[in-house]
Design a protein around this motif. Sequence first.
Motif, PDB file in Angstrom:
ATOM      1  N   VAL A 143      45.517  42.442 -17.076  1.00 26.74           N
ATOM      2  CA  VAL A 143      45.506  40.814 -16.907  1.00 26.74           C
ATOM      3  C   VAL A 143      46.841  40.365 -16.058  1.00 26.74           C
ATOM      4  O   VAL A 143      47.708  40.482 -16.952  1.00 26.74           O
ATOM      5  CB  VAL A 143      45.081  40.004 -18.310  1.00 26.74           C
ATOM      6  N   VAL A 144      46.651  39.948 -14.892  1.00 35.84           N
ATOM      7  CA  VAL A 144      47.576  39.634 -14.080  1.00 35.84           C
ATOM      8  C   VAL A 144      47.782  37.995 -14.304  1.00 35.84           C
ATOM      9  O   VAL A 144      47.180  37.311 -13.939  1.00 35.84           O
ATOM     10  CB  VAL A 144      47.314  39.829 -12.681  1.00 35.84           C
ATOM     11  N   GLY A 145      49.119  37.734 -14.879  1.00 36.99           N
ATOM     12  CA  GLY A 145      49.423  36.472 -14.842  1.00 36.99           C
ATOM     13  C   GLY A 145      50.803  36.264 -15.668  1.00 36.99           C
ATOM     14  O   GLY A 145      51.525  37.232 -16.153  1.00 36.99           O
ATOM     15  N   HIS A 146      51.605  35.231 -15.368  1.00 36.27           N
ATOM     16  CA  HIS A 146      52.856  35.057 -15.633  1.00 36.27           C
ATOM     17  C   HIS A 146      53.037  35.112 -17.315  1.00 36.27           C
ATOM     18  O   HIS A 146      52.349  34.490 -17.956  1.00 36.27           O
ATOM     19  CB  HIS A 146      53.628  33.693 -15.524  1.00 36.27           C
ATOM     20  N   GLY A 147      54.015  36.213 -17.750  1.00 37.56           N
ATOM     21  CA  GLY A 147      53.928  36.292 -19.221  1.00 37.56           C
ATOM     22  C   GLY A 147      53.218  37.421 -19.818  1.00 37.56           C
ATOM     23  O   GLY A 147      53.610  37.730 -20.869  1.00 37.56           O
ATOM     24  N   ARG A 288      50.041  36.206  -6.292  1.00 35.85           N
ATOM     25  CA  ARG A 288      50.886  34.915  -5.918  1.00 35.85           C
ATOM     26  C   ARG A 288      50.728  34.053  -6.889  1.00 35.85           C
ATOM     27  O   ARG A 288      51.600  33.266  -6.986  1.00 35.85           O
ATOM     28  CB  ARG A 288      49.853  34.469  -4.471  1.00 35.85           C
ATOM     29  N   GLU A 289      49.612  33.632  -7.567  1.00 33.40           N
ATOM     30  CA  GLU A 289      49.448  32.779  -8.582  1.00 33.40           C
ATOM     31  C   GLU A 289      50.365  32.898  -9.692  1.00 33.40           C
ATOM     32  O   GLU A 289      51.044  32.031 -10.515  1.00 33.40           O
ATOM     33  CB  GLU A 289      47.771  32.615  -9.200  1.00 33.40           C
ATOM     34  N   ALA A 290      50.599  34.366 -10.105  1.00 29.44           N
ATOM     35  CA  ALA A 290      51.377  34.674 -11.212  1.00 29.44           C
ATOM     36  C   ALA A 290      52.834  34.460 -10.975  1.00 29.44           C
ATOM     37  O   ALA A 290      53.776  33.939 -11.837  1.00 29.44           O
ATOM     38  CB  ALA A 290      51.226  36.072 -11.657  1.00 29.44           C
ATOM     39  N   LEU A 291      53.220  34.841  -9.619  1.00 30.03           N
ATOM     40  CA  LEU A 291      54.657  34.390  -9.393  1.00 30.03           C
ATOM     41  C   LEU A 291      55.188  33.016  -9.229  1.00 30.03           C
ATOM     42  O   LEU A 291      56.143  32.251  -9.487  1.00 30.03           O
ATOM     43  CB  LEU A 291      55.015  34.944  -7.843  1.00 30.03           C
ATOM     44  N   ALA A 292      54.059  32.060  -8.681  1.00 28.27           N
ATOM     45  CA  ALA A 292      54.170  30.639  -8.563  1.00 28.27           C
ATOM     46  C   ALA A 292      54.320  29.913 -10.016  1.00 28.27           C
ATOM     47  O   ALA A 292      54.933  29.011 -10.345  1.00 28.27           O
ATOM     48  CB  ALA A 292      53.155  29.991  -8.051  1.00 28.27           C
ATOM     49  N   ASP A 293      53.471  30.588 -10.957  1.00 24.09           N
ATOM     50  CA  ASP A 293      53.589  30.132 -12.314  1.00 24.09           C
ATOM     51  C   ASP A 293      55.009  30.305 -13.134  1.00 24.09           C
ATOM     52  O   ASP A 293      55.403  29.625 -13.626  1.00 24.09           O
ATOM     53  CB  ASP A 293      52.388  30.729 -13.186  1.00 24.09           C
ATOM     54  N   ARG A 294      55.350  31.448 -12.735  1.00 18.86           N
ATOM     55  CA  ARG A 294      56.704  31.719 -13.108  1.00 18.86           C
ATOM     56  C   ARG A 294      57.986  30.852 -12.666  1.00 18.86           C
ATOM     57  O   ARG A 294      58.603  30.425 -13.381  1.00 18.86           O
ATOM     58  CB  ARG A 294      57.092  33.353 -12.607  1.00 18.86           C
ATOM     59  N   LEU A 295      57.718  30.723 -11.342  1.00 20.31           N
ATOM     60  CA  LEU A 295      58.601  29.508 -10.672  1.00 20.31           C
ATOM     61  C   LEU A 295      58.606  28.228 -11.331  1.00 20.31           C
ATOM     62  O   LEU A 295      59.553  27.453 -11.667  1.00 20.31           O
ATOM     63  CB  LEU A 295      58.568  29.591  -9.263  1.00 20.31           C
ATOM     64  N   ARG A 296      57.265  27.864 -11.514  1.00 13.46           N
ATOM     65  CA  ARG A 296      57.026  26.368 -12.180  1.00 13.46           C
ATOM     66  C   ARG A 296      57.524  26.351 -13.521  1.00 13.46           C
ATOM     67  O   ARG A 296      58.188  25.467 -14.216  1.00 13.46           O
ATOM     68  CB  ARG A 296      55.506  26.167 -12.284  1.00 13.46           C
ATOM     69  N   ALA A 297      57.432  27.473 -14.396  1.00 11.24           N
ATOM     70  CA  ALA A 297      58.044  27.560 -15.704  1.00 11.24           C
ATOM     71  C   ALA A 297      59.531  27.683 -15.870  1.00 11.24           C
ATOM     72  O   ALA A 297      60.089  27.070 -16.639  1.00 11.24           O
ATOM     73  CB  ALA A 297      57.363  29.194 -16.595  1.00 11.24           C
ATOM     74  N   LYS A 298      60.045  28.042 -14.684  1.00 11.78           N
ATOM     75  CA  LYS A 298      61.588  27.970 -14.421  1.00 11.78           C
ATOM     76  C   LYS A 298      62.059  26.691 -13.852  1.00 11.78           C
ATOM     77  O   LYS A 298      63.262  26.476 -13.825  1.00 11.78           O
ATOM     78  CB  LYS A 298      61.948  29.234 -13.792  1.00 11.78           C
ATOM     79  N   GLY A 299      61.122  25.860 -13.583  1.00  7.94           N
ATOM     80  CA  GLY A 299      61.522  24.520 -13.070  1.00  7.94           C
ATOM     81  C   GLY A 299      61.854  24.515 -11.505  1.00  7.94           C
ATOM     82  O   GLY A 299      62.325  23.798 -11.034  1.00  7.94           O
ATOM     83  N   ALA A 300      61.434  25.909 -10.993  1.00  6.09           N
ATOM     84  CA  ALA A 300      61.770  25.969  -9.579  1.00  6.09           C
ATOM     85  C   ALA A 300      60.758  25.380  -8.413  1.00  6.09           C
ATOM     86  O   ALA A 300      60.903  25.275  -7.308  1.00  6.09           O
ATOM     87  CB  ALA A 300      62.081  27.392  -9.241  1.00  6.09           C
TER      88      ALA A 300
END
Length: 301
Positions: A143-147, A288-300
Amino acid sequence: MALTVLVTGATGFVGSHLTRQLVEDGHDVRAMTRRPDDYEGAGEPVNGDVFEPKTLKGALKGVDAAYYLVHSLDDKDFERKDAEAARAFGEAAAKAGVRQIIYLGGLGEDGTALSPHLRSRRQVESLLGEAGVPVTVLRAAIVVGHGGISWEITRQLVKNLPAMVAPQWVGTKTQPISLRDVVRYLVGVLDNEEAMGRVFEVGGPEVLTYRDMLRRASKIQNGRDVPIVVVPVLTPDLSSRWLSLVTDVDARTGRTLIESMDNEVVVKDDSIREVVPFETMGYDDMVREALADRLRAKGAL
């Protein structure tokens, strides 16, 4: 129709996103956790622990359907512990009058030499329904997703290594699916008469090798290919120790996952598409979605 739904593993990778979606859909959601006072996610926190059967009665009281999203991969005795927990949960659900249990298991063809991890997932499937509650099973590969642990291994490997020496399992075929699509399937089978008591296989639109996944993830994340040299002998123990050096995944969990990577995990039966019809996301978009979610989680973002 709004239901009372219990989500075990509500603080986890899939469970936290599923709980949020169920609340948005208007269901009365109970998020089962061992530390309800510390819970900050969606739904109403309730105390419960699948490894402590006496805590399950209160958590399951009045529940229409329950999601079972727990495992103990970081425990050396995980097969026994997960079997005991699944049996206890199924019995408690039956006594509480639960109408459906939904379980997220693992892909892998029956009749093959499944890894201990995948073998345990199969056992949990049967034990959950042993007391009579209809179980809906969704079997997935990565399952590909942030976390997510499997995705984090991929992301960190291609981030930290300009090239890698890898074992032969990088040539094994798998069928990754996005976190968003897994949640959509989990929600779609809830209280769905066509899904009761059935086992479904879920995956994205592409069958890839682990080598394909690493190289494509590197191109998206780093803008470059990552050379991969395959060596004939690299034991699961050595592979897991290597992973723990270059990623933050602990060696025991890494070894459990690595032992599964010799098993081809691809969808053989796509009947889920008739029950919950939609078009799943391609691998590059998942990354791309997983990487974007990671940036959002870090406030970037």
